[in-house]
Write a protein that holds these residues in place. Structure first.
Motif, PDB file in Angstrom:
ATOM      1  N   ALA A   1      -1.110  10.994   7.383  1.00  0.00           N
ATOM      2  CA  ALA A   1      -0.182  11.305   6.288  1.00  0.00           C
ATOM      3  C   ALA A   1       1.004  10.360   6.213  1.00  0.00           C
ATOM      4  O   ALA A   1       1.401   9.738   7.197  1.00  0.00           O
ATOM      5  CB  ALA A   1       0.330  12.730   6.420  1.00  0.00           C
ATOM      6  N   HIS A   2       1.565  10.285   5.026  1.00  0.00           N
ATOM      7  CA  HIS A   2       2.819   9.564   4.804  1.00  0.00           C
ATOM      8  C   HIS A   2       3.900  10.231   5.654  1.00  0.00           C
ATOM      9  O   HIS A   2       3.934  11.461   5.758  1.00  0.00           O
ATOM     10  CB  HIS A   2       3.172   9.677   3.324  1.00  0.00           C
ATOM     11  CG  HIS A   2       4.196   8.698   2.873  1.00  0.00           C
ATOM     12  ND1 HIS A   2       5.541   8.956   2.933  1.00  0.00           N
ATOM     13  CD2 HIS A   2       4.080   7.456   2.335  1.00  0.00           C
ATOM     14  CE1 HIS A   2       6.204   7.905   2.450  1.00  0.00           C
ATOM     15  NE2 HIS A   2       5.352   6.994   2.083  1.00  0.00           N
ATOM     16  N   GLY A   3       4.800   9.423   6.233  1.00  0.00           N
ATOM     17  CA  GLY A   3       5.821   9.955   7.128  1.00  0.00           C
ATOM     18  C   GLY A   3       6.709  11.018   6.507  1.00  0.00           C
ATOM     19  O   GLY A   3       7.276  11.863   7.214  1.00  0.00           O
TER      20      GLY A   3
ATOM     21  N   GLY B   1       0.804  -1.216   0.000  1.00  0.00           N
ATOM     22  CA  GLY B   1       0.000   0.000   0.000  1.00  0.00           C
ATOM     23  C   GLY B   1       0.833   1.261   0.000  1.00  0.00           C
ATOM     24  O   GLY B   1       1.906   1.303   0.597  1.00  0.00           O
ATOM     25  N   SER B   2       0.343   2.280  -0.684  1.00  0.00           N
ATOM     26  CA  SER B   2       0.981   3.581  -0.775  1.00  0.00           C
ATOM     27  C   SER B   2       2.276   3.521  -1.594  1.00  0.00           C
ATOM     28  O   SER B   2       3.050   4.470  -1.578  1.00  0.00           O
ATOM     29  CB  SER B   2       1.275   4.167   0.623  1.00  0.00           C
ATOM     30  OG  SER B   2       1.468   5.561   0.512  1.00  0.00           O
ATOM     31  N   CYS B   3       2.510   2.445  -2.288  1.00  0.00           N
ATOM     32  CA  CYS B   3       3.743   2.324  -3.084  1.00  0.00           C
ATOM     33  C   CYS B   3       3.491   2.083  -4.560  1.00  0.00           C
ATOM     34  O   CYS B   3       4.400   2.209  -5.368  1.00  0.00           O
ATOM     35  CB  CYS B   3       4.633   1.222  -2.531  1.00  0.00           C
ATOM     36  SG  CYS B   3       5.314   1.670  -0.932  1.00  0.00           S
TER      37      CYS B   3
ATOM     38  N   LEU C   1      -1.713  17.767   1.986  1.00  0.00           N
ATOM     39  CA  LEU C   1      -2.796  16.802   1.965  1.00  0.00           C
ATOM     40  C   LEU C   1      -2.573  15.742   0.899  1.00  0.00           C
ATOM     41  O   LEU C   1      -2.052  16.025  -0.176  1.00  0.00           O
ATOM     42  CB  LEU C   1      -4.110  17.530   1.699  1.00  0.00           C
ATOM     43  CG  LEU C   1      -5.327  16.788   2.183  1.00  0.00           C
ATOM     44  CD1 LEU C   1      -5.422  16.853   3.697  1.00  0.00           C
ATOM     45  CD2 LEU C   1      -6.576  17.402   1.572  1.00  0.00           C
ATOM     46  N   THR C   2      -2.991  14.546   1.215  1.00  0.00           N
ATOM     47  CA  THR C   2      -2.965  13.456   0.253  1.00  0.00           C
ATOM     48  C   THR C   2      -4.421  13.123  -0.039  1.00  0.00           C
ATOM     49  O   THR C   2      -5.205  12.970   0.888  1.00  0.00           O
ATOM     50  CB  THR C   2      -2.252  12.228   0.862  1.00  0.00           C
ATOM     51  OG1 THR C   2      -1.045  12.684   1.471  1.00  0.00           O
ATOM     52  CG2 THR C   2      -1.931  11.191  -0.170  1.00  0.00           C
ATOM     53  N   ASN C   3      -4.798  13.079  -1.306  1.00  0.00           N
ATOM     54  CA  ASN C   3      -6.201  12.858  -1.645  1.00  0.00           C
ATOM     55  C   ASN C   3      -6.306  12.078  -2.940  1.00  0.00           C
ATOM     56  O   ASN C   3      -5.917  12.586  -3.978  1.00  0.00           O
ATOM     57  CB  ASN C   3      -6.921  14.210  -1.801  1.00  0.00           C
ATOM     58  CG  ASN C   3      -8.423  14.034  -1.939  1.00  0.00           C
ATOM     59  OD1 ASN C   3      -8.975  13.063  -1.438  1.00  0.00           O
ATOM     60  ND2 ASN C   3      -9.074  14.953  -2.626  1.00  0.00           N
TER      61      ASN C   3
HETATM   62  C1  LIG Z   1       5.851   7.071  -1.606  1.00  0.00           C
HETATM   63  C2  LIG Z   1       5.193   8.247  -1.018  1.00  0.00           C
HETATM   64  C3  LIG Z   1       5.928   9.402  -0.706  1.00  0.00           C
HETATM   65  C4  LIG Z   1       7.438   9.468  -0.787  1.00  0.00           C
HETATM   66  O1  LIG Z   1       7.961   9.257  -2.063  1.00  0.00           O
HETATM   67  P1  LIG Z   1       9.497   8.837  -2.234  1.00  0.00           P
HETATM   68  O2  LIG Z   1       9.708   8.835  -3.719  1.00  0.00           O
HETATM   69  O3  LIG Z   1       9.636   7.495  -1.616  1.00  0.00           O
HETATM   70  O4  LIG Z   1      10.327   9.866  -1.559  1.00  0.00           O
HETATM   71  C5  LIG Z   1       5.229  10.486  -0.226  1.00  0.00           C
HETATM   72  N1  LIG Z   1       3.901  10.455  -0.025  1.00  0.00           N
HETATM   73  C6  LIG Z   1       3.161   9.358  -0.312  1.00  0.00           C
HETATM   74  C7  LIG Z   1       1.682   9.387  -0.078  1.00  0.00           C
HETATM   75  C8  LIG Z   1       3.783   8.221  -0.812  1.00  0.00           C
HETATM   76  O5  LIG Z   1       3.061   7.124  -1.066  1.00  0.00           O
END
Ligand SMILES: *Cc1c(COP(=O)(O)O)cnc(C)c1O
Length: 487
Positions: free
Chosen positions: A172-174, A78-80, A216-218
């Protein structure tokens, strides 16, 4: 890595056996030692295995299959966005007109490459609904930092030096709070509500005249679309802050929704996720940043412009935040992303979103039979389950992830986002077939059954890998990366 069934190349070594053939010298053979100088001439033979070409071939082929990759199996991290990387991208990136050029070549000799960059910038601007795009940043986190530095330059350009805070949701993503901190801001958390969306009341509470931006992530990191995005945009804008869009994962909205239309001022994209650049294992990324017109003066320099029918770099940018990367970005990844976009076309990109969302919802609804689903609504490109029910039986999410290795799958992301207990975050992507999704779900359902009938089997997994559970901290901090000969 001394493992019984592993071809230990040093131990296969026989004196004078060779597996290489070197070309004829094409430089004068006389006085080579002298020409190289003392510092570069070996005093003794290197301690290398002497093996045949076939032995070395088998050695590396065996090594290559020790790693899980998108080309070897399902990878729902997930998120990748671990989607298939079309091989046509590789062919195009290897065309000599792209691969055999040098960044310091005169612009007049690389017009084709520059034209590709220009076109890619315009295409990404269209996809995101922004006015201009820079291709310089090397990855997502680098794009975040670049965007925030521009936001900072913007506020300071207005004589506004008190905007020291960047608001970041707890889901949020770290990299978001990290980038904000590295860019010199204080990261302030805004809570999620019980539907997994940004809590508007909490947002109103934390926003003030010190707010530089909201990141924000959306769809957000729970895979949910922020329904109140327009209201959030006006809350932030009315307070004088800017809206930053983390567009690392655009898979759910390609061709359907654009950050620019939602009111965002700055957005970064991960070409190595949504746009099929190969990633994982530390390959180069690309994190272009799109901005609205008012941010153009601050873009990293040089910018690519068209002057008298020729593409040239413009360095005369007094308000620019400066260069953020040597040369012009990770060109090879940009070529791959461009190839992907041109192969898919606008209609193809819309289909990406449709299938990414359909696949995620299909898996989520099947898995919901056995795993807790903390947020009931339909998801977008990914979803988050909780392993709470299994934890009560003594089987933790980590155990479930390890057990999946026995089935040949890369596990989903676990223990993230942090606002879900025992989180399991899966993203199937649009490139997987229904058969693959079903087989994975069946494995997950079997593991849940095992948690009830035979918890030890899960707790002690994996059973089929070369190494079982390792000390993950030590593996990262003190990796053993080469063969150590037994003395
Ligand atoms: C992967 C990801 C990032 C970081 O991207 P990198 O290319 O690994 O630095 C930032 N935000 C979200 C939501 C992500 O999934």
């Amino acid at each position: 890595m001394a493992n019984q069934d592993f071809p230990l190349i040093f131990e296969l070594s026989q004196e004078s056996r060779t597996g290489y053939s070197l070309p004829e010298f094409d430089v004068p053979e006389t006085n080579i030692d002298e020409q190289l100088g003392d510092a570069f001439v070996r005093k003794s033979e290197p301690d290398l295995p002497e093996v045949s070409e076939l032995q070395i071939m088998r050695h590396y082929t065996a090594l290559s299959t020790r790693n899980h990759g998108v080309d070897s199996g399902f990878y729902p991290l997930g998120s990748c966005t671990m989607k298939y990387n079309p091989k046509m991208n590789e062919d195009v990136a290897r065309l000599t007109g792209f691969s055999h050029i040098h960044p310091l070549q005169p612009e007049g000799t690389v017009q084709g490459a520059l034209s590709l960059m220009f076109d890619l910038q315009e295409t990404l601007a269209e996809i995101t609904g922004m006015d201009t795009v820079t291709l310089q940043p090397a990855a997502g986190a680098h794009g975040e930092w670049t965007g925030l530095m521009m936001i900072r330059a913007f506020h300071e350009g207005n004589g506004d030096f008190n905007r020291t805070k960047v608001i970041v949701p707890d889901s949020a993503h770290g990299t978001n709070p990290a980038s904000a901190t590295v860019a010199g801001f204080e990261a302030v958390t805004v809570k999620s509500d019980d539907r997994g969306l940004v809590d508007l009341e909490d947002l109103k509470r934390v926003v003030d005249e010190q707010t530089a931006a909201l990141m924000l992530t959306n769809p957000n990191t729970l895979g949910l679309f922020e329904e109140n995005i327009e209201e959030m945009a006006s809350i932030i804008h009315e307070a004088g802050g800017k809206l930053y869009y983390d567009g690392a994962n655009l898979n759910a909205i390609l061709g359907y929704a654009r950050p620019g239309d939602m009111g965002f001022d700055v957005v970064h994209l991960n070409l190595h996720k949504t746009f099929t650049g190969p990633h994982g294992g530390g390959g180069p990324g690309s994190g272009p940043v799109g901005v609205t017109a008012e941010f153009e003066p601050f873009l990293p320099k040089p910018i690519l412009i068209k002057r008298n029918e020729e593409f040239v770099f413009d360095y005369d940018r007094p308000k620019s935040i400066g260069r953020v990367k040597p040369y012009y970005g990770n060109f090879g990844i940009n070529v791959r992303a461009y190839t992907y976009i041109r192969t898919m076309g606008a209609e193809g990109l819309k289909k990406v979103s449709e299938y990414a969302v359909l696949n995620a919802n299909y898996m989520m609804r099947r898995l919901q039979q056995e795993y807790d689903l903390p947020f009931e609504q339909h998801c977008k490109h990914e979803f988050v389950l909780s392993g709470k029910r299994q934890k009560k039986l003594g089987v933790r999410t980590l155990d479930i992830a390890k057990r999946l290795l026995d089935f040949g799958y890369h596990p989903p992301t676990i223990y993230f986002p942090i606002n879900v207990e025992e989180a399991i975050m899966a993203e199937p992507t649009e490139t997987e077939s229904k058969e693959t999704l079903d087989a994975f779900v069946d494995a997950m359902l079997q593991i849940s059954q095992e948690a009830k009938d035979d918890p030890e089997k899960v707790q002690e997994a994996p059973h089929t890998t070369i190494v079982s559970r390792m000390d993950e901290t030590k593996a990262a901090r003190k990796p053993v990366l080469r063969y150590l000969k037994e003395e």
